[in-house]
Design a protein around this motif. Structure first.
Motif, PDB file in Angstrom:
ATOM      1  N   LYS A   1      49.940  88.396  33.134  1.00  0.00           N
ATOM      2  CA  LYS A   1      49.211  87.352  33.483  1.00  0.00           C
ATOM      3  C   LYS A   1      49.860  86.537  34.543  1.00  0.00           C
ATOM      4  O   LYS A   1      49.269  85.849  35.469  1.00  0.00           O
TER       5      LYS A   1
ATOM      6  N   LYS B   1      42.059  92.917  31.393  1.00  0.00           N
ATOM      7  CA  LYS B   1      42.487  92.381  30.291  1.00  0.00           C
ATOM      8  C   LYS B   1      43.973  92.901  29.786  1.00  0.00           C
ATOM      9  O   LYS B   1      44.403  93.921  30.397  1.00  0.00           O
TER      10      LYS B   1
ATOM     11  N   ARG C   1      42.916  90.120  25.840  1.00  0.00           N
ATOM     12  CA  ARG C   1      42.514  88.650  26.358  1.00  0.00           C
ATOM     13  C   ARG C   1      42.008  88.923  27.798  1.00  0.00           C
ATOM     14  O   ARG C   1      42.954  89.787  28.675  1.00  0.00           O
TER      15      ARG C   1
END
Length: 211
Positions: free
Chosen positions: A7, A33, A38
Motif C-alpha cells: 500500500k 489487492k 484488501r
C-alpha cells in the motif's frame, strides 16, 4: 524481518505515475489487492478477472487482477517492490557497518587506556556482547604451566565461572586442535559440548573425567 508494504509502495508519486501509464497502455479493467484481500487500487466490482502475482523473489506480496496484459503491471510492481526491498537491505547493512565501526573506535579508545590483559579481555567481551546480543560471552586463555584453557574474562550470566578445558575437550578444545573457527547455534545439542566444573579440584584428586 524486512518487509515491503504494498500500500505504501503504491502511494509513492513515481509509482502512481507508472501505474497510470501502464493502465492506459493495457486499456482494460484493473484491480490491485494485498494478501489480506484488501483492494488497494481499481474497480472493487471486478471479481472475474485473471490473477497475477506481485512478488519479491518467490514471496508474493499482492495481486493484480485484470486481463492477460495485466501481467505487465504485475511484473512492473514486482520489480519496484524488489528495488524497495534491496534498498531496505542496503540500509540495514549500512547501519550494521556503522555500528561495527563505532564499536571498533570506542573499543580502541578503551583498550588504549589499559595494558592489563584481564581488563582488555573484559572490555572486549563487554562490547561483543552488546553487538551480537549474546546471553554469555567469554574469552579463554591457555595456562602455559598446565596447558589448560581457563576463562580470562566473561560477560553475562556466568554459569560456571571456573570452567576449564584441555585441547581436544569440548567445542572449544576441538577448535583449538583443528585451528578452524566454528559457529554452533545450539551447543547443548552438540555431542562435543562439555562443562568441567571446578577442574582444579578434580584434577588434584586424580579424576580426569568430564563433569
Amino acid at each position: 524481518m524486512i518487509q515491503v508494504n504494498l500500500k505504501r509502495l503504491l502511494s509513492k508519486k513515481e509509482v502512481s505515475a507508472l501505474i497510470d501509464e501502464a493502465t492506459c497502455l493495457i486499456n482494460s479493467p484493473l484491480m490491485i489487492k494485498d494478501l489480506d484481500g484488501r483492494v488497494l487500487l481499481g474497480d472493487v466490482g471486478k471479481d472475474d478477472l485473471l490473477k497475477h502475482p506481485i512478488s519479491i523473489g518467490d514471496k508474493v506480496i499482492g495481486w493484480v487482477f485484470g486481463g492477460e496484459k495485466a501481467n505487465v503491471l504485475a511484473s512492473l510492481l514486482s520489480h519496484l517492490a524488489t528495488v524497495e526491498y534491496d534498498k531496505k537491505i542496503l540500509g540495514r547493512e549500512t547501519l550494521e557497518k556503522y555500528k561495527e565501526i563505532t564499536l571498533i573506535y570506542d573499543s580502541a579508545e578503551k583498550l588504549a587506556a589499559s595494558l592489563d590483559p584481564k581488563e582488555v579481555a573484559q572490555l572486549v567481551v563487554d562490547e561483543v556482547k552488546k553487538v551480537i546480543k549474546a546471553d554469555y560471552v567469554s574469552i579463554m586463555l591457555m595456562n602455559e604451566e598446565t596447558s589448560i584453557f581457563e576463562i580470562l574474562a566473561a560477560a553475562g550470566k556466568e554459569y560456571y565461572p571456573k570452567v576449564s578445558l584441555r585441547a581436544g575437550e569440548g567445542i572449544v578444545g576441538c577448535v583449538v586442535l583443528t585451528g578452524k573457527a566454528e559457529i554452533v547455534n545450539d551447543v547443548f545439542s552438540d555431542s562435543r559440548y562439555v562443562v568441567r566444573v571446578y577442574y582444579d579440584k578434580l584434577f588434584e584428586a586424580g579424576d580426569n573425567g568430564n563433569a
